[in-house]
Design a protein around this motif. Structure first.
Motif, mmCIF file in Angstrom:
data_model
loop_
_atom_site.group_PDB
_atom_site.id
_atom_site.type_symbol
_atom_site.label_atom_id
_atom_site.label_comp_id
_atom_site.label_asym_id
_atom_site.label_seq_id
_atom_site.Cartn_x
_atom_site.Cartn_y
_atom_site.Cartn_z
ATOM 1 N N ASP A 275 -4.950 -1.074 4.122
ATOM 2 C CA ASP A 275 -3.955 -0.824 2.854
ATOM 3 C C ASP A 275 -4.315 -2.135 1.884
ATOM 4 N N LYS A 280 -3.573 -3.168 7.476
ATOM 5 C CA LYS A 280 -2.049 -3.034 7.359
ATOM 6 C C LYS A 280 -1.003 -3.628 8.712
ATOM 7 N N ASP A 282 3.149 -4.776 10.308
ATOM 8 C CA ASP A 282 4.254 -4.750 9.863
ATOM 9 C C ASP A 282 4.873 -6.345 9.845
ATOM 10 N N THR A 300 -2.522 -7.150 5.186
ATOM 11 C CA THR A 300 -1.586 -6.718 4.050
ATOM 12 C C THR A 300 -0.241 -6.398 4.666
ATOM 13 N N PHE A 301 0.827 -6.913 4.438
ATOM 14 C CA PHE A 301 2.200 -6.987 5.117
ATOM 15 C C PHE A 301 3.403 -6.607 4.256
ATOM 16 N N PRO A 302 4.489 -6.289 4.613
ATOM 17 C CA PRO A 302 5.752 -6.109 4.165
ATOM 18 C C PRO A 302 5.995 -7.415 3.349
ATOM 19 N N ASP A 308 7.543 -4.489 -1.121
ATOM 20 C CA ASP A 308 6.174 -3.723 -1.297
ATOM 21 C C ASP A 308 5.076 -4.319 -0.324
ATOM 22 N N MET A 309 4.024 -3.635 -0.082
ATOM 23 C CA MET A 309 3.132 -4.216 0.423
ATOM 24 C C MET A 309 2.121 -5.216 -0.050
ATOM 25 N N ARG A 311 -1.412 -8.318 0.082
ATOM 26 C CA ARG A 311 -2.099 -9.251 0.685
ATOM 27 C C ARG A 311 -2.220 -10.402 0.046
#
Length: 434
Positions: A275, A280, A282, A300-302, A308-309, A311
């Protein structure tokens, strides 16, 4: 070909790898359970030193002085420290194949490494002008900065071309920090970038104007709105001229390029969900593949506070994400859990006698406060970003420790701001009251 098995493998040799190893040691990893595999020849180290103290003309930083985890005030992990903690440090080893389903890594030498749990901490690599087919970009003394080998090449070039002409391509972190370092080393420095102002991903035009004028006063020439379109070289292959897209040409003994980076995820393409250019994860840095975690630049994390996601390429996140992943791994083994990662974006830089910090998000309207006169010996100013009536980001140049803590607090709390004028009037005192 050798085959080795470990309970845990950390793949990478940068900041995240060092901090993950430290956290495993803190959690009581048993001898022989953990390996760190790095293509670099040295134990994990604090990369920010490479664009700062490593390039000083006097009293320069050198290893072992900045091995992880001194950057956050922690223990310095020397190569022998890993051995003492029962961690196998496998250096100068490039992994060329990863089979996540089979839980197997294969090195360029054909060695096989098996794992139960993998932490991907491969970081980023620089974008090179040769990637874009720029003519003459393979000339000698066109340099980049990412790893310690790169920094050594820069140091060698500085010594060999002392007092010469340097062109810095790029107006971001590397562009600003390297222009400063080269000027301190008595080079004639020109910085070239295509954007309307420096650090455009973070700075407003007003903030950038301060730094551009300050740099100009220090003797750095700045050319905006164009790019390097080609290079010519001496018969010995060393660069001697930079051609710009606008038709100008610049003499150069050294060229340093800082035009961005890309996460090193190619080993895992098609095997793990991605992502926004990264792997991607969690809030515990678990990927879509069981027992595989990704931390630092590649993740790419929350971003919980913004919903939002994202990086994030910065040393602070590299440290904290690594620690979070290891804590989550060890907690899960005991049937427990840890709190979700709740990261406050943080960026900083130091150059010349300047030092700035930024917290939060640079979205919405912005307002400047304080003394932003670049001619003053100790400039001290800041900015707030306001979205939907709330302060969401805060920046300060020349702040003290307590003031920088106040910036972090205000960016985290996101208080209501009555007006931009009032914020400008109150300045840092607004943050200090939160």
């Amino acid at each position: 070909m050798a085959e080795k098995s470990f309970k845990y493998i950390i793949l990478g040799g940068g900041v995240s790898a060092g901090y993950a190893a430290k956290e495993f040691a803190n959690q009581g990893v048993k001898p022989g359970e953990l390996a760190v595999i790095s293509k670099e020849a040295v134990a994990p180290y604090e990369r920010p030193a490479l664009s700062k103290g490593y390039l000083f003309p006097e009293g320069a930083a050198r290893l072992p002085g900045f091995h992880c985890c001194v950057g956050s005030g922690g223990e310095k992990l020397l190569p022998e420290s890993y051995k003492q903690k029962g961690i196998e440090l496998i250096l100068s080893t490039e992994i060329v194949k990863a089979d996540l389903a089979a839980k197997t890594l294969v090195s360029a030498a054909g060695d096989v490494f098996k794992y139960e749990t993998l932490i991907i901490a491969t970081g980023s690599t620089v974008l090179r002008l040769t990637d874009f087919g720029v003519k003459g970009a393979d000339s000698t003394n066109i340099l980049y900065l990412r790893e310690i080998d790169d920094a050594d090449k820069v140091v060698e070039a500085i010594k060999a071309k002392k007092g010469g002409k340097a062109v810095v391509v790029g107006g971001g972190y590397i562009g600003l920090e390297l222009s400063s370092a080269l000027r301190i080393n008595d080079f004639d420095v020109t910085m070239v970038f295509p954007e309307p102002w420096c650090m455009p991903r973070l700075f407003t035009a007003d903030i950038a104007a301060f730094y551009e004028t300050y740099y100009t006063n220090k003797g750095v020439k700045i050319i905006k709105g164009t790019v390097a379109s080609g290079f010519t070289a001496h018969p010995n292959g060393e660069v001697n001229e930079v051609q710009l897209k606008d038709g100008r040409s610049l003499e150069a003994d050294i060229v340093i390029v800082g035009v961005g980076a890309k996460p090193l995820t190619s080993l895992f393409k098609g095997q793990v969900e991605e992502d926004k250019g990264g792997i991607k994860t969690d809030a515990f840095f678990k990927t879509s593949v069981p027992d595989v975690y990704a931390v630092g630049d590649v993740a790419t994390f929350p971003l919980k506070m913004y919903g939002d996601m994202r990086r994030v390429e910065h040393v602070d996140h590299s440290r904290k994400s690594a620690e979070q992943a290891v804590k989550a791994i060890k907690a899960a083994e005991g049937g427990g859990t840890v709190e979700e990662y709740d990261y406050l974006p943080f960026f900083y830089s130091r150059s010349f006698d300047l030092s700035w910090q930024f917290y939060g998000d640079n979205v919405g309207d912005s307002v400047l406060f304080g003394d932003s006169n670049p001619s003053n010996p100790k400039p001290r100013f800041g900015a707030y970003w306001i979205q939907d009536g709330k302060v969401v980001g805060a920046f300060m140049e020349g702040g003290c420790g307590d003031e920088n803590k106040a910036l972090a607090k205000v960016a985290k709390a996101r208080p209501v701001a009555e007006s931009l004028d009032e914020l400008a009037k109150q300045g840092i005192s607004f943050a200090a009251k939160i």
